[in-house]
Enzyme design. Structure first.
Site, PDB file in Angstrom:
ATOM      1  N   HIS A   1      46.319  37.109  32.106  1.00 51.19           N
ATOM      2  CA  HIS A   1      47.519  37.765  31.576  1.00 51.19           C
ATOM      3  C   HIS A   1      48.521  38.127  32.659  1.00 51.19           C
ATOM      4  O   HIS A   1      49.677  38.438  32.359  1.00 51.19           O
ATOM      5  CB  HIS A   1      47.141  38.996  30.740  1.00 51.19           C
ATOM      6  CG  HIS A   1      46.704  40.193  31.526  1.00 51.19           C
ATOM      7  ND1 HIS A   1      45.386  40.529  31.696  1.00 51.19           N
ATOM      8  CD2 HIS A   1      47.411  41.141  32.186  1.00 51.19           C
ATOM      9  CE1 HIS A   1      45.300  41.639  32.407  1.00 51.19           C
ATOM     10  NE2 HIS A   1      46.515  42.023  32.729  1.00 51.19           N
TER      11      HIS A   1
ATOM     12  N   ASP B   1      40.114  35.908  30.183  1.00 52.26           N
ATOM     13  CA  ASP B   1      41.249  36.501  30.887  1.00 52.26           C
ATOM     14  C   ASP B   1      41.139  36.328  32.401  1.00 52.26           C
ATOM     15  O   ASP B   1      41.447  37.241  33.165  1.00 52.26           O
ATOM     16  CB  ASP B   1      41.393  37.984  30.535  1.00 52.26           C
ATOM     17  CG  ASP B   1      42.766  38.539  30.941  1.00 52.26           C
ATOM     18  OD1 ASP B   1      43.715  37.737  31.064  1.00 52.26           O
ATOM     19  OD2 ASP B   1      42.867  39.763  31.167  1.00 52.26           O
TER      20      ASP B   1
ATOM     21  N   ASN C   1      46.908  46.975  38.666  1.00 52.75           N
ATOM     22  CA  ASN C   1      45.555  46.754  39.180  1.00 52.75           C
ATOM     23  C   ASN C   1      44.904  45.502  38.578  1.00 52.75           C
ATOM     24  O   ASN C   1      43.878  45.039  39.076  1.00 52.75           O
ATOM     25  CB  ASN C   1      44.646  47.947  38.871  1.00 52.75           C
ATOM     26  CG  ASN C   1      44.681  49.012  39.935  1.00 52.75           C
ATOM     27  OD1 ASN C   1      45.155  50.110  39.701  1.00 52.75           O
ATOM     28  ND2 ASN C   1      44.183  48.689  41.116  1.00 52.75           N
ATOM     29  N   SER C   2      45.476  44.979  37.495  1.00 53.92           N
ATOM     30  CA  SER C   2      44.872  43.838  36.804  1.00 53.92           C
ATOM     31  C   SER C   2      44.663  42.675  37.764  1.00 53.92           C
ATOM     32  O   SER C   2      45.583  42.268  38.469  1.00 53.92           O
ATOM     33  CB  SER C   2      45.768  43.386  35.654  1.00 53.92           C
ATOM     34  OG  SER C   2      45.787  44.332  34.630  1.00 53.92           O
TER      35      SER C   2
ATOM     36  N   VAL D   1      29.249  27.380  14.720  1.00 52.85           N
ATOM     37  CA  VAL D   1      28.935  28.343  13.677  1.00 52.85           C
ATOM     38  C   VAL D   1      29.759  29.609  13.881  1.00 52.85           C
ATOM     39  O   VAL D   1      30.102  29.963  15.004  1.00 52.85           O
ATOM     40  CB  VAL D   1      27.434  28.722  13.660  1.00 52.85           C
ATOM     41  CG1 VAL D   1      26.580  27.551  13.247  1.00 52.85           C
ATOM     42  CG2 VAL D   1      26.987  29.272  15.016  1.00 52.85           C
TER      43      VAL D   1
END
Length: 493
Positions: free
Chosen positions: A137, A167, A240-241, A298
């Site tokens: 992101h 992510d 901080n991501s 499934v």
């Protein structure tokens, strides 16, 4: 009484103080001042403080790993909204939504105008030749990516690959000299209560370090199908991501990716992708630029206590197959809706997450043995795993109106027949069915493993369960584009 008598009395009672003597006689008596011992300032180290000073500091560790942690700037394009309103707070199809969209600035080609925006995040070098790990992101949709090192140097970066499901993303800078880098550790060995350090670039302020502990493991936060986060209480904020979470030895045991924030800021609960997942994903991105996962085909859901009872399972475990995709490996090798996956290659599957992760980690083309619980008995089938499709076809839904034809009071629902099958016409708001999310429009496909074609089939199935002294029945429902099982208690007559 004479003064001499008074003093004699005082001398015979040695506990009386000089102050008492003065008060009784009214005469001020002076004594020589006592000599004060040499004292130390309040901040002088004591023996205990000297012992405490031997406790470890994070300073050496931070100094060692910080050069490998970088800030990431991303230039991206965003649509210019009317009056800078951003996302419109109106429901789809609302007249207000259309009105404000009509006001949106457009270019000569009639398309909405765009402008450049800046996003910031963090990352870390994992190799001397310039590979950098960050969050998907952070770089998603980025036109320009710049890596800013701890020494202030700015380097242009290119996207190697990204994986939205976890992510994670991998970027690379061109470099003419080795870059300081860090290595992944083993997050599976980390325990709740272990110390961790989070390093990153909060609010674009530059390298910042926070410390805390692992407060929980295996957290699911609804971020994707492979949620398995480390929960930490080291402060993580915007920017901080993509930064690393270190153990006290300097190994990367997580990638900071999200916070729990009812206010928009940090409240002390952060989430990191464990290195046990991140390392595998990054290895594939580095080799192929994408992630290839095993696919069984499934839709699965958790098994709760009610479901376990209705399926005659000894305890809630495994993953209940709610739907089998057409043309999937599961369909080819005989898996059915209502099966419970309890083992994969003799490994016990405790829950849905275990099944998802185990299958995803399998190499396409691998043949596995799947342990099932079907119709009250254990069964084993062999399945050849395929690669997860790039895009799965959407399941079509039919919105044909239904005609009321009957009720099933013991389940708290009114049912009817429609072109789709047995449709839930209404739900008693005070019923267990309502509590478990059954809504009007849901389609009842099976009851306790048996196909149902009419509301009468449902009634017959409930009566048969009562006759067999069952306390609940298991419904297979289709809700819009997905199938799921719901166990409902049945009322005794």
């Amino acid at each position: 009484m004479t003064h001499s008598a008074l003093f004699r009395g005082v001398s015979s009672r040695k506990f009386l103080s000089t102050a008492a003597v003065i008060a009784l006689t009214g005469t001020l008596v002076f004594s020589a001042p006592a000599a004060f011992a040499e004292t130390a300032p309040l901040n002088a180290p004591t023996q205990k403080q000297t012992e405490l000073s031997s406790l470890p500091s994070f300073a050496d560790l931070v100094e060692k790993v910080s050069p490998a942690v970088v800030s990431i700037r991303v230039v991206e394009e965003e649509t210019v909204a009317a009056n800078n309103m951003g996302d419109l707070p109106f429901p789809p199809g609302s007249p207000f939504e259309k009105f404000f969209k009509d006001l949106q600035p457009k270019g000569e080609d009639g398309k909405p105008l765009t402008r450049k925006a800046m996003a910031q995040g963090s990352g870390f070098y994992i190799s001397a030749d310039g590979y950098v790990v960050t969050n998907n992101h952070v770089v998603q949709g980025g036109k320009e990516i710049t890596v800013v090192q701890s020494d202030g140097a700015e380097l242009k970066a290119t996207l190697v690959g990204r994986d939205p499901k976890t992510d994670l993303a991998l970027i690379k800078v061109k470099t003419d000299k080795p870059r300081p880098y860090v290595a992944f550790g083993d997050s599976d060995k980390m325990r709740v209560g272990d110390w961790v350090l989070a390093v990153g670039n909060p609010f674009g302020l530059g390298g910042t370090v926070t410390s805390g502990i692992i407060s929980a493991r295996g957290r699911e936060i609804g971020a994707g199908p492979y949620d398995d986060f480390l929960q930490i209480d080291a402060s993580i904020n915007r920017g901080n991501s993509g930064g690393p979470t270190f153990d006290i030895h300097g190994n990367v045991i997580g990638v900071n990716t999200a916070i729990y924030s009812p206010t928009g800021g940090s409240v002390g609960i952060g989430f990191a992708i464990p290195s046990s997942i991140a390392e595998k994903v990054i290895k594939q991105l580095r080799a192929d630029g994408k992630v290839t996962r095993g696919w069984l085909g499934v839709a699965i859901q958790p098994v709760d206590a009610d479901m376990a009872a209705s399926l005659s399972l000894d305890k809630p475990k495994g993953a209940l197959v709610a739907e089998v995709s057409e043309g999937s490996p599961a369909e080819k090798f005989g898996l059915k809706a209502g099966d419970v996956i309890v083992k994969v290659n003799s490994e016990e599957m405790e829950d849905v997450r275990a099944v998802s992760r185990t299958v995803a980690d399998l190499k396409p083309g691998t043949t596995i043995k799947v342990g099932l619980w079907r119709d009250g008995k254990a069964k084993e089938v062999s399945v050849k795993i395929e690669a997860f499709p790039e895009k799965l076809d959407d399941v079509a839904s039919n919105d044909s109106p239904a005609t009321p034809q009957g009720t099933t009071e013991s389940l708290g629902m009114a049912l009817s027949s429609s072109d789709d099958g047995v449709t839930v016409q209404s739900v008693n708001p005070n019923s267990e069915a309502a509590e478990k999310g059954i809504r009007p429009g849901d389609i009842v496909l099976k009851l306790s493993g048996r196909d149902v074609k009419t509301p009468g089939d449902v009634v017959d199935g409930v009566n048969a369960a009562k006759k067999d002294s069952k306390s609940s029945v298991l419904l297979l429902l289709r809700s819009q584009d997905q199938q799921r099982f719901v166990a409902l208690s049945i009322k005794k007559d």
